[in-house]
Design an enzyme around this catalytic site. Structure first.
Site, short mmCIF file in Angstrom:
data_model
loop_
_atom_site.label_atom_id
_atom_site.label_comp_id
_atom_site.label_asym_id
_atom_site.label_seq_id
_atom_site.Cartn_x
_atom_site.Cartn_y
_atom_site.Cartn_z
CE1 TYR A 124 -3.86 -2.32 5.10
CE2 TYR A 124 -3.33 -0.01 4.69
CZ TYR A 124 -3.70 -1.26 4.21
OH TYR A 124 -3.90 -1.44 2.87
CB SER A 168 -0.88 0.02 1.25
OG SER A 168 -1.58 1.25 1.34
P1 NAP Z 1 -11.27 -6.08 0.75
O1 NAP Z 1 -12.26 -5.65 -0.28
O2 NAP Z 1 -11.54 -5.84 2.19
O3 NAP Z 1 -10.95 -7.63 0.50
C1 NAP Z 1 -10.05 -8.28 1.36
C2 NAP Z 1 -9.94 -9.73 0.95
O4 NAP Z 1 -8.97 -10.37 1.80
C3 NAP Z 1 -11.23 -10.51 1.10
O5 NAP Z 1 -11.26 -11.47 0.09
C4 NAP Z 1 -11.06 -11.18 2.47
O6 NAP Z 1 -11.81 -12.37 2.57
C5 NAP Z 1 -9.58 -11.49 2.44
N1 NAP Z 1 -8.96 -11.67 3.74
C6 NAP Z 1 -8.86 -10.77 4.75
N2 NAP Z 1 -8.17 -11.30 5.77
C7 NAP Z 1 -7.85 -12.57 5.40
C8 NAP Z 1 -7.16 -13.63 6.01
N3 NAP Z 1 -6.63 -13.53 7.25
N4 NAP Z 1 -7.00 -14.79 5.32
C9 NAP Z 1 -7.51 -14.92 4.08
N5 NAP Z 1 -8.18 -13.96 3.45
C10 NAP Z 1 -8.35 -12.79 4.11
O7 NAP Z 1 -9.85 -5.39 0.51
P2 NAP Z 1 -9.16 -4.75 -0.79
O8 NAP Z 1 -9.33 -3.29 -0.71
O9 NAP Z 1 -9.51 -5.49 -2.02
O10 NAP Z 1 -7.64 -5.04 -0.39
C11 NAP Z 1 -6.87 -6.06 -0.99
C12 NAP Z 1 -5.41 -5.75 -0.67
O11 NAP Z 1 -5.09 -4.45 -1.18
C13 NAP Z 1 -5.11 -5.72 0.82
O12 NAP Z 1 -3.84 -6.27 1.07
C14 NAP Z 1 -5.10 -4.22 1.13
O13 NAP Z 1 -4.31 -3.92 2.25
C15 NAP Z 1 -4.51 -3.67 -0.16
N6 NAP Z 1 -4.80 -2.25 -0.39
C16 NAP Z 1 -6.06 -1.79 -0.55
C17 NAP Z 1 -6.28 -0.43 -0.75
C18 NAP Z 1 -7.65 0.17 -0.93
O14 NAP Z 1 -7.76 1.41 -0.89
N7 NAP Z 1 -8.70 -0.62 -1.14
C19 NAP Z 1 -5.18 0.44 -0.79
C20 NAP Z 1 -3.92 -0.06 -0.63
C21 NAP Z 1 -3.71 -1.42 -0.43
P3 NAP Z 1 -13.16 -12.46 3.46
O15 NAP Z 1 -14.10 -11.45 2.90
O16 NAP Z 1 -13.63 -13.86 3.31
O17 NAP Z 1 -12.71 -12.12 4.88
#
Ligand code: NAP
Length: 248
Positions: free
Chosen positions: A157, A143
């Site tokens: 985080y 991130s």
């Molecule tokens: P999201 O919509 O909240 O999706 C998170 C995913 O991770 C879901 O499939 C969830 O599954 C799974 N997950 C969470 N904890 C887990 C665990 N302990 N074991 C296995 N699966 C787990 O998040 P997102 O925004 O797509 O984020 C994806 C990645 O991008 C993350 O690493 C996040 O830090 C990074 N990121 C996101 C942003 C943003 O602005 N969205 C920015 C920078 C980085 P369940 O639903 O089944 O729990």
């Protein structure tokens, strides 16, 4: 031969977009999730509906036995692993460092750091020429928070993503001679469910005016960068952290 990709946290958001785009690019895709089986099944259905091959496996990346079971399921169902996207990640309610307790810090670091390390290690054992594999690619989803620090929101985080960046740089050097490239993407503010976990589902709208490109990004835009890093087109790219953040 069809390449096999594992996307952790592939049931929603960036992981789901990556699984879907990679399937369109010809990968057989395994996606893991922790809780939401229905969402994971929906992603699998979407891939299969257009002729792709997909598998959903419930596995918490922070639990070593789950990770072992996940990689074994991928090997048995889809064949030898070609690539891993270490995407599963989480955050919790916005707050200050002086409000954080050890239980929360442990939850964040267990999923974001220990989970990324456990899956990277399992992927190396599955893909490295040192272990008789054919090589492969690992993309770690970090991130921009790793650089910006997320003060007043979730420094825990942000710090976990700093650790993920160090994993990318160190592991890239460790396994380069074994046929494995390791890269990172650092998304900026992307429109997914994760902001609701922080207690502010509308965070993208609030932050957008401060982003040079004037808007939050989409999960698909991050997936495009990840799938390129996975591809032979990125064959000379390793140890690199690619910001996908609209200039922020
Ligand atoms: P999201 O919509 O909240 O999706 C998170 C995913 O991770 C879901 O499939 C969830 O599954 C799974 N997950 C969470 N904890 C887990 C665990 N302990 N074991 C296995 N699966 C787990 O998040 P997102 O925004 O797509 O984020 C994806 C990645 O991008 C993350 O690493 C996040 O830090 C990074 N990121 C996101 C942003 C943003 O602005 N969205 C920015 C920078 C980085 P369940 O639903 O089944 O729990």
């Amino acid at each position: 031969m069809t390449k096999t990709l594992l996307v952790t946290g592939g049931s929603r958001g960036i992981g789901a977009a990556t699984a879907t785009l990679a399937a369109q690019a010809g990968y057989a895709v395994a996606l893991s999730y922790r809780r939401d089986a229905a969402a994971a099944a929906e992603v699998v259905r979407g891939i299969e509906a257009v002729g792709g091959r997909a598998l959903a496996v419930r596995a918490d990346v922070g639990v070593e036995a789950d990770v072992a079971r996940l990689f074994e399921a991928v090997r048995v169902e889809l064949g030898p692993l070609s690539a891993l996207v270490n995407n599963a990640g989480t955050l919790e309610r916005q707050g200050r460092v002086d409000e954080l307790d050890a239980a929360r810090l442990t939850r964040i670091l267990t999923t974001n750091v220990i989970g990324s390390f456990l899956c990277a290690g399992a992927a190396v054992r599955a893909m490295s020429m040192r272990y008789g594999g054919a090589g492969g690619v690992i993309v770690n989803v970090s991130s921009r928070a790793a650089v910006l620090g997320s003060g007043g929101e979730y420094v825990d985080y942000a710090a976990s993503k700093g650790a993920v960046d160090t994993l990318t740089v160190g592991l890239a050097r460790e396994v380069a001679a074994e046929g494995i490239r390791v890269c990172g993407v650092r998304p900026g503010v992307i429109d997914t469910d994760i902001h609701a976990l922080g207690g502010e589902p509308g965070r993208v709208t609030r932050v957008a005016p401060g982003i040079p490109l004037g808007r939050g990004g989409t999960a698909h835009e991050v997936a495009e960068a990840i799938v390129w890093l996975l591809s032979p087109g990125a064959s000379y790219v390793t140890g690199t952290l690619l910001d996908v953040s609209g200039g922020r």
